[in-house]
Design a protein around this motif. Structure first.
Motif, PDB file in Angstrom:
ATOM      1  N   ALA A  85      46.411  98.492 -27.280  1.00 15.82           N
ATOM      2  CA  ALA A  85      47.276  98.739 -28.439  1.00 15.82           C
ATOM      3  C   ALA A  85      47.263 100.225 -28.779  1.00 15.82           C
ATOM      4  CB  ALA A  85      46.794  97.937 -29.645  1.00 15.82           C
ATOM      5  N   PRO A  86      48.435 100.835 -28.961  1.00 19.67           N
ATOM      6  CA  PRO A  86      48.471 102.256 -29.325  1.00 19.67           C
ATOM      7  C   PRO A  86      47.859 102.482 -30.695  1.00 19.67           C
ATOM      8  CG  PRO A  86      50.653 101.274 -29.497  1.00 19.67           C
ATOM      9  CD  PRO A  86      49.780 100.244 -28.874  1.00 19.67           C
ATOM     10  N   ARG A  87      46.739 103.203 -30.750  1.00 20.37           N
ATOM     11  CA  ARG A  87      45.937 103.292 -31.958  1.00 20.37           C
ATOM     12  C   ARG A  87      46.710 103.852 -33.152  1.00 20.37           C
ATOM     13  NH1 ARG A  87      40.707 100.963 -32.304  1.00 20.37           N
ATOM     14  NH2 ARG A  87      40.116 100.536 -30.168  1.00 20.37           N
ATOM     15  N   LEU A  88      47.552 104.837 -32.919  1.00 16.12           N
ATOM     16  CA  LEU A  88      48.222 105.484 -34.046  1.00 16.12           C
ATOM     17  C   LEU A  88      49.458 104.737 -34.519  1.00 16.12           C
ATOM     18  CD1 LEU A  88      47.965 109.273 -33.111  1.00 16.12           C
ATOM     19  CD2 LEU A  88      46.596 108.002 -34.779  1.00 16.12           C
ATOM     20  N   PHE A  89      50.029 103.906 -33.666  1.00 12.35           N
ATOM     21  CA  PHE A  89      51.320 103.296 -33.995  1.00 12.35           C
ATOM     22  C   PHE A  89      51.262 101.795 -34.249  1.00 12.35           C
ATOM     23  CE2 PHE A  89      52.345 107.136 -31.571  1.00 12.35           C
ATOM     24  CZ  PHE A  89      53.216 107.761 -32.448  1.00 12.35           C
ATOM     25  N   ALA A  90      50.241 101.114 -33.688  1.00 11.37           N
ATOM     26  CA  ALA A  90      50.155  99.669 -33.874  1.00 11.37           C
ATOM     27  C   ALA A  90      49.795  99.336 -35.323  1.00 11.37           C
ATOM     28  CB  ALA A  90      49.115  99.078 -32.929  1.00 11.37           C
ATOM     29  N   ASP A  91      50.256  98.182 -35.758  1.00 10.02           N
ATOM     30  CA  ASP A  91      49.963  97.684 -37.101  1.00 10.02           C
ATOM     31  C   ASP A  91      48.840  96.662 -36.972  1.00 10.02           C
ATOM     32  OD1 ASP A  91      49.923  96.771 -39.662  1.00 10.02           O
ATOM     33  OD2 ASP A  91      51.983  96.026 -39.697  1.00 10.02           O
ATOM     34  N   PHE A  92      47.617  97.082 -37.301  1.00 10.50           N
ATOM     35  CA  PHE A  92      46.465  96.199 -37.191  1.00 10.50           C
ATOM     36  C   PHE A  92      46.290  95.426 -38.494  1.00 10.50           C
ATOM     37  CE2 PHE A  92      45.596  99.769 -34.347  1.00 10.50           C
ATOM     38  CZ  PHE A  92      45.405  99.093 -33.147  1.00 10.50           C
ATOM     39  N   ARG A  93      46.080  94.123 -38.370  1.00  6.80           N
ATOM     40  CA  ARG A  93      45.936  93.291 -39.563  1.00  6.80           C
ATOM     41  C   ARG A  93      44.664  92.460 -39.458  1.00  6.80           C
ATOM     42  NH1 ARG A  93      47.778  88.194 -39.470  1.00  6.80           N
ATOM     43  NH2 ARG A  93      48.800  88.352 -41.499  1.00  6.80           N
ATOM     44  N   GLY A  94      43.984  92.304 -40.588  1.00 13.46           N
ATOM     45  CA  GLY A  94      42.736  91.555 -40.594  1.00 13.46           C
ATOM     46  C   GLY A  94      42.803  90.247 -41.350  1.00 13.46           C
ATOM     47  N   SER A  95      43.887  90.006 -42.082  1.00 15.26           N
ATOM     48  CA  SER A  95      44.000  88.755 -42.839  1.00 15.26           C
ATOM     49  C   SER A  95      44.125  87.584 -41.875  1.00 15.26           C
ATOM     50  CB  SER A  95      45.202  88.802 -43.773  1.00 15.26           C
ATOM     51  OG  SER A  95      46.393  89.002 -43.036  1.00 15.26           O
ATOM     52  N   HIS A  96      43.648  86.424 -42.320  1.00 14.90           N
ATOM     53  CA  HIS A  96      43.588  85.237 -41.467  1.00 14.90           C
ATOM     54  C   HIS A  96      44.396  84.138 -42.148  1.00 14.90           C
ATOM     55  CE1 HIS A  96      41.874  82.678 -38.383  1.00 14.90           C
ATOM     56  NE2 HIS A  96      41.353  81.869 -39.280  1.00 14.90           N
ATOM     57  N   GLU A  97      45.540  83.792 -41.574  1.00 18.23           N
ATOM     58  CA  GLU A  97      46.464  82.843 -42.207  1.00 18.23           C
ATOM     59  C   GLU A  97      46.199  81.438 -41.679  1.00 18.23           C
ATOM     60  OE1 GLU A  97      50.457  84.243 -41.877  1.00 18.23           O
ATOM     61  OE2 GLU A  97      50.040  86.093 -42.997  1.00 18.23           O
ATOM     62  N   ASP A  98      45.412  80.671 -42.437  1.00 22.95           N
ATOM     63  CA  ASP A  98      44.977  79.372 -41.935  1.00 22.95           C
ATOM     64  C   ASP A  98      45.159  78.233 -42.927  1.00 22.95           C
ATOM     65  OD1 ASP A  98      43.081  80.185 -43.744  1.00 22.95           O
ATOM     66  OD2 ASP A  98      41.345  79.820 -42.455  1.00 22.95           O
ATOM     67  N   MET A  99      45.960  78.417 -43.952  1.00 26.51           N
ATOM     68  CA  MET A  99      46.109  77.388 -44.975  1.00 26.51           C
ATOM     69  C   MET A  99      47.455  76.690 -44.855  1.00 26.51           C
ATOM     70  SD  MET A  99      44.312  79.185 -48.246  1.00 26.51           S
ATOM     71  CE  MET A  99      42.675  79.916 -48.057  1.00 26.51           C
ATOM     72  N   PHE A 100      47.395  75.377 -44.686  1.00 26.55           N
ATOM     73  CA  PHE A 100      48.593  74.568 -44.500  1.00 26.55           C
ATOM     74  C   PHE A 100      49.492  74.686 -45.732  1.00 26.55           C
ATOM     75  CE2 PHE A 100      51.297  70.995 -43.811  1.00 26.55           C
ATOM     76  CZ  PHE A 100      51.228  70.713 -42.458  1.00 26.55           C
ATOM     77  N   ALA A 101      50.798  74.857 -45.479  1.00 28.43           N
ATOM     78  CA  ALA A 101      51.840  74.969 -46.517  1.00 28.43           C
ATOM     79  C   ALA A 101      51.846  76.324 -47.206  1.00 28.43           C
ATOM     80  CB  ALA A 101      51.725  73.860 -47.556  1.00 28.43           C
ATOM     81  N   GLN A 102      50.702  76.973 -47.325  1.00 29.41           N
ATOM     82  CA  GLN A 102      50.693  78.305 -47.920  1.00 29.41           C
ATOM     83  C   GLN A 102      51.050  79.382 -46.899  1.00 29.41           C
ATOM     84  OE1 GLN A 102      47.231  79.329 -50.278  1.00 29.41           O
ATOM     85  NE2 GLN A 102      47.485  81.510 -49.867  1.00 29.41           N
ATOM     86  N   HIS A 103      50.521  79.247 -45.689  1.00 33.55           N
ATOM     87  CA  HIS A 103      50.745  80.261 -44.662  1.00 33.55           C
ATOM     88  C   HIS A 103      51.717  79.817 -43.572  1.00 33.55           C
ATOM     89  CE1 HIS A 103      46.586  81.898 -45.909  1.00 33.55           C
ATOM     90  NE2 HIS A 103      47.512  82.702 -46.388  1.00 33.55           N
ATOM     91  N   PHE A 104      51.911  78.532 -43.412  1.00 35.39           N
ATOM     92  CA  PHE A 104      52.838  78.037 -42.391  1.00 35.39           C
ATOM     93  C   PHE A 104      53.328  76.660 -42.814  1.00 35.39           C
ATOM     94  CE2 PHE A 104      48.454  77.189 -41.108  1.00 35.39           C
ATOM     95  CZ  PHE A 104      48.441  75.812 -40.960  1.00 35.39           C
ATOM     96  N   THR A 105      54.482  76.296 -42.301  1.00 30.59           N
ATOM     97  CA  THR A 105      55.078  75.005 -42.634  1.00 30.59           C
ATOM     98  C   THR A 105      54.753  73.971 -41.558  1.00 30.59           C
ATOM     99  OG1 THR A 105      57.138  75.425 -41.448  1.00 30.59           O
ATOM    100  CG2 THR A 105      56.994  76.221 -43.742  1.00 30.59           C
TER     101      THR A 105
END
Length: 278
Positions: A85-105
């Motif tokens: 991953a290009p260090r200066l340009f990539a968008d690194f994210r640390g959040s973890h989306e694991d909750m039914f209905a809140q993060h995905f349908t």
């Protein structure tokens, strides 16, 4: 480098992220080497939902993922080594989306599960073998032991009355008129199950006959027509795949995934699952 210099460098890098998106730099979900496939599947779901032509979404590779990447081409496509991953340009994210209905349908998780299975002829073969072994009257009971019971702090958060839960689940299935000719145990501690569960199960009880790896365990969960879940994300994903392939699958869930500050946490549960209290 001083703390102030590190902050300036981080801010400068963040300022370049929008420019990186113009040139197709990826968004990368950061992962931990300490988590297993159940947790990583939520990250792969995020990548699948957000991947776009010219705007890729990827999951950081961990060596523990390798058997799953070899089994499922879809997951391999959504994964990349952090070094790529290009260090200066990539968008690194640390959040973890694991909750039914809140993060995905439900539609999103169903679509991902069907695509996951469609991408893998080896896994479809595992599924077929599991379906043949289980038959219509098998109740698949998933039991998670391992590290949940190895340390006091984890036991306080994750321990279940497993025997009471399994007994109550079989009673619930009978009350619904669900066929139950035998119990097939899928577990990371089969010897414990064979010692403890016969006292609460009045049906023939056995482990998987063909089991070689965790992928066979996953296929058995996904092939089940009646499924008693463990309080484990691996188990939850087996249920998601089962429901995506066979919507009439009966899924029973434990009273919680974990105890968080004294409160039962079910945020990752599909509301369609029937929660069973021992």
């Amino acid at each position: 480098m001083t703390a102030a210099a590190r902050v300036r460098t981080a801010l400068r890098a963040r300022a370049l992220v929008p420019l990186g998106r113009l040139f197709g730099a990826p968004r990368v979900q950061l992962t931990s080497p300490l988590t297993g496939a159940g947790n990583h599947l939520y990250d792969w779901l995020w990548a699948y939902r957000n991947d776009r032509p010219g705007s890729p979404a990827r999951v950081q590779h961990q060596p523990s993922m390798d058997p799953w990447l070899a089994e499922f081409p879809l997951l391999a496509e959504l994964t990349m080594p952090l070094a790529d991953a290009p260090r200066l340009f990539a968008d690194f994210r640390g959040s973890h989306e694991d909750m039914f209905a809140q993060h995905f349908t439900r539609a999103e998780v169903d679509r991902f599960c069907r695509a996951l299975v469609a991408s893998s002829s080896p896994f479809r073969e595992r599924l077929s073998q599991a379906e043949d072994e289980l038959g219509p009257g098998a109740v698949v009971v998933n039991v998670r032991r391992g590290d949940y019971y190895a340390h006091d702090f984890l036991q306080a958060a994750y321990a279940l009355d497993i025997e009471g839960y399994v007994r109550a689940s079989l009673r619930e299935l009978r009350g619904r008129g669900v066929p139950a000719d035998e119990v097939v145990v899928v577990s990371d501690d089969v010897p414990w199950c064979l010692r403890h569960l016969p006292t609460v199960v009045d049906l023939p009880l056995r482990p998987l006959a063909h089991r070689v790896s965790a992928l066979d365990d996953f296929a058995a969960l996904a092939a089940a027509r009646a499924l008693v879940l463990a309080n484990s994300t691996f188990s939850f994903w087996g249920a998601h795949v089962a429901a995506a392939l066979r919507p009439d699958t009966v899924v029973l869930a434990p009273p919680y995934h974990l105890i968080d500050d004294g409160v039962p946490d079910r945020k990752r549960f599909d509301p369609a699952w029937q929660v069973v209290d021992p």
